[in-house]
Write a protein that holds these residues in place. Sequence first.
Motif, PDB file in Angstrom:
ATOM      1  N   UNK A 537       0.828  -1.209   0.000  1.00  0.00           N
ATOM      2  CA  UNK A 537       0.000   0.000   0.000  1.00  0.00           C
ATOM      3  C   UNK A 537       0.858   1.253   0.000  1.00  0.00           C
ATOM      4  N   UNK A 538       0.287   2.310  -0.544  1.00  0.00           N
ATOM      5  CA  UNK A 538       0.904   3.621  -0.455  1.00  0.00           C
ATOM      6  C   UNK A 538      -0.187   4.623  -0.108  1.00  0.00           C
ATOM      7  N   UNK A 539      -0.009   5.316   1.030  1.00  0.00           N
ATOM      8  CA  UNK A 539      -0.961   6.317   1.493  1.00  0.00           C
ATOM      9  C   UNK A 539      -0.204   7.623   1.640  1.00  0.00           C
ATOM     10  N   UNK A 540      -0.464   8.544   0.734  1.00  0.00           N
ATOM     11  CA  UNK A 540       0.315   9.769   0.727  1.00  0.00           C
ATOM     12  C   UNK A 540       1.771   9.451   0.456  1.00  0.00           C
ATOM     13  N   UNK A 541       2.651   9.888   1.349  1.00  0.00           N
ATOM     14  CA  UNK A 541       4.074   9.589   1.200  1.00  0.00           C
ATOM     15  C   UNK A 541       4.481   8.318   1.938  1.00  0.00           C
ATOM     16  N   UNK A 574       9.621   9.054   3.229  1.00  0.00           N
ATOM     17  CA  UNK A 574      10.730   9.895   2.744  1.00  0.00           C
ATOM     18  C   UNK A 574      10.706  11.252   3.430  1.00  0.00           C
ATOM     19  N   UNK A 575      11.616  11.457   4.360  1.00  0.00           N
ATOM     20  CA  UNK A 575      11.662  12.711   5.100  1.00  0.00           C
ATOM     21  C   UNK A 575      12.038  13.870   4.182  1.00  0.00           C
ATOM     22  N   UNK A 580      15.477   8.810   3.871  1.00  0.00           N
ATOM     23  CA  UNK A 580      14.322   7.905   3.933  1.00  0.00           C
ATOM     24  C   UNK A 580      14.349   7.187   5.274  1.00  0.00           C
ATOM     25  N   UNK A 581      13.228   7.205   5.992  1.00  0.00           N
ATOM     26  CA  UNK A 581      13.124   6.539   7.291  1.00  0.00           C
ATOM     27  C   UNK A 581      12.241   5.301   7.173  1.00  0.00           C
ATOM     28  N   UNK A 616      17.634   4.110   8.602  1.00  0.00           N
ATOM     29  CA  UNK A 616      17.750   5.424   7.994  1.00  0.00           C
ATOM     30  C   UNK A 616      18.629   5.299   6.761  1.00  0.00           C
ATOM     31  N   UNK A 617      18.161   5.841   5.648  1.00  0.00           N
ATOM     32  CA  UNK A 617      18.914   5.789   4.392  1.00  0.00           C
ATOM     33  C   UNK A 617      19.158   7.207   3.896  1.00  0.00           C
ATOM     34  N   UNK A 618      20.402   7.481   3.532  1.00  0.00           N
ATOM     35  CA  UNK A 618      20.754   8.801   2.999  1.00  0.00           C
ATOM     36  C   UNK A 618      21.385   8.614   1.624  1.00  0.00           C
TER      37      UNK A 618
END
Length: 620
Positions: A537-541, A574-575, A580-581, A616-618
């Motif tokens: 699922x994807x809800x908003x971001x 995605x912050x 990305x958290x 956490x991904x940067x």
Amino acid sequence: MKIFVLILLFITFAYADEFNLDNLLKKYQDAESLYKKTKQENAGFLVTYSREDLEQMQAYKLKDVLKTIRLYTMQINNFGISEIKTVGASSKNLMPLKLYIDDFEITSFIKENPLAMYENMDIYFIDHIEIYQGGSSIAFGNEVGSMVIRLYTKDPKKENSKSFQISVDSRNSVDNRIFDAGIFKDYKYLAYVDISNEKFKKYNLNDHTLSKDLKRYQTHFKLSKENNFDVEFNGILNDGDSFKGFGTSPSDDNKLKKSYTNINFTKYFTNNLKFSTSISGENSKATLHDDIGFILADNSLAKNFDFNIHSRIYKISLEKKISLKKHDILIGTQFLEKRLKIDEYKIDNKDLILNTNKVKTYMLYFEDMYNLNENNLLSFSGKVDNHINTTIKNTTEYSARLAYINILNDNWKYKVFLTRRYIYPSNIQNSFTMPIYNANKNLESAKVKMLAGELEYKDDKYRILFGYAYKEIDKAFIVNMFKKQYENKDGTVYFRRAYIKSEYNFNIYNKIVAEVFKGYKKVYNSSSSGLLIQLFNKIGKFSLYNELIYRSGYSISNIKIDAGYDWTMSVAYPLTKQINLKLKGENILDKASKSLIDINTEFLAPSVESKMIMTMEYTF
């Protein structure tokens, strides 16, 4: 008021355009997905995990994918290593599966099972995964496996970026991943490093602590020039505790260290000729002590076992593709040499002299895909292998496979495979084995015949699959517990398996997958049926994923293993464009299938840990 209405209409259309642009981008990404360019429909019944699937599943390890595969059950052995067992199979059953990273195969000689080393591998550098069932294509070369797992690395041309990812979990594990990929001039490169310190739940057995904590170091490097050459290096080192080992009262400082390295070079010529060569090395080293002692193959008792074993694997192959009107022909030859070296093998501090083993295999194979018309494909392949073994008698074996694919219309198609293959005795069955078993130099190859089919319906929303397989095995490998060795079973063993898979796409961002399977045989030593439900699922971001894995209960020597329910859930946000958290819960109910670790004490351990993972991904 009119101005407010105009502003509201403008915002509505603006968001509608953004959504449409997102849809167009998603459709474009799907069309350009790498997995659509690598899959081979005639190679078997295909299960695909796309880049988007893996990211939404938050599949960090290969075993996160392995546990979802139909017709298989995840288990752990007495060393705490994850294994997958085919429906109903014994825990002592050795799976003849094949594992690839891009075009090079992970070949093991010490354990003869690539997952013994790679089940816990990190897959951050992997783009997508393809799994072929139903009797794998002979075109894959080497010994024909019952299942082929192909991992494809990310395309540097599409990535062209650097990224860092760190994960911590509720067991205090820490995993650091660094990835770099890009292009310079006509060359593409990929570099990846992973360093992890993994912690697991501890258990108590006979007042001794069982631990499978480990430190893992992994790297992968690839340099390539399109349509010219590929050079790849892959290495992994696992250094950790040995869990239970062979005994029932293991020392707290027992250790198991394993490593595997591979370098592969592939050259592509302009006339559809491909040359490939590789060198692999593996090492397994352990220090094991048990206060009570473990029973050896000669029924004596030992309290200490130390070993240090190396193997080298050399491979050279040459393939040629020929297109003749309706025929697509592949002709190939391969040379494979496996060498075993024993540096240390001590029982109660006494050195034992064991014979080293070397196996040379010369192979010749071909495949002809004949396009009867635009909707019908007929494929025939054959393979001859000559095994020269320093321990057992030399043999020449052959495999053959007939495949038919029919596209009935825009919605319906089916595949049928008729396969005749063999399973060559492994090194740990006929020459070098652990001290609790005897080697059987008279072990012969098992002969496998299989008929399998799959029917598929697909439209814009639905995809439904029904698959069925019937298999016969002559001279199947079984363990004689009285002689403590593998033997060929008299007569024929029969298997039947069926599965149904359905997939419904609500829209391009939301889908549900449901799959059920059942095996049919006389005796079950692992789960006979299973269920998988996946919800993307994807809800908003927010990207959400839910997964439920069910495996049926069974009994071993009157010890009951209950049915397992493994619920996994993950969410990602995605912050920023760079950050990305992620949060993931594995085996949330703590009801996953359990593995029988020790039959004497009836000690069971969950096959999947219950834990929470934060990531956490940067991206630079």
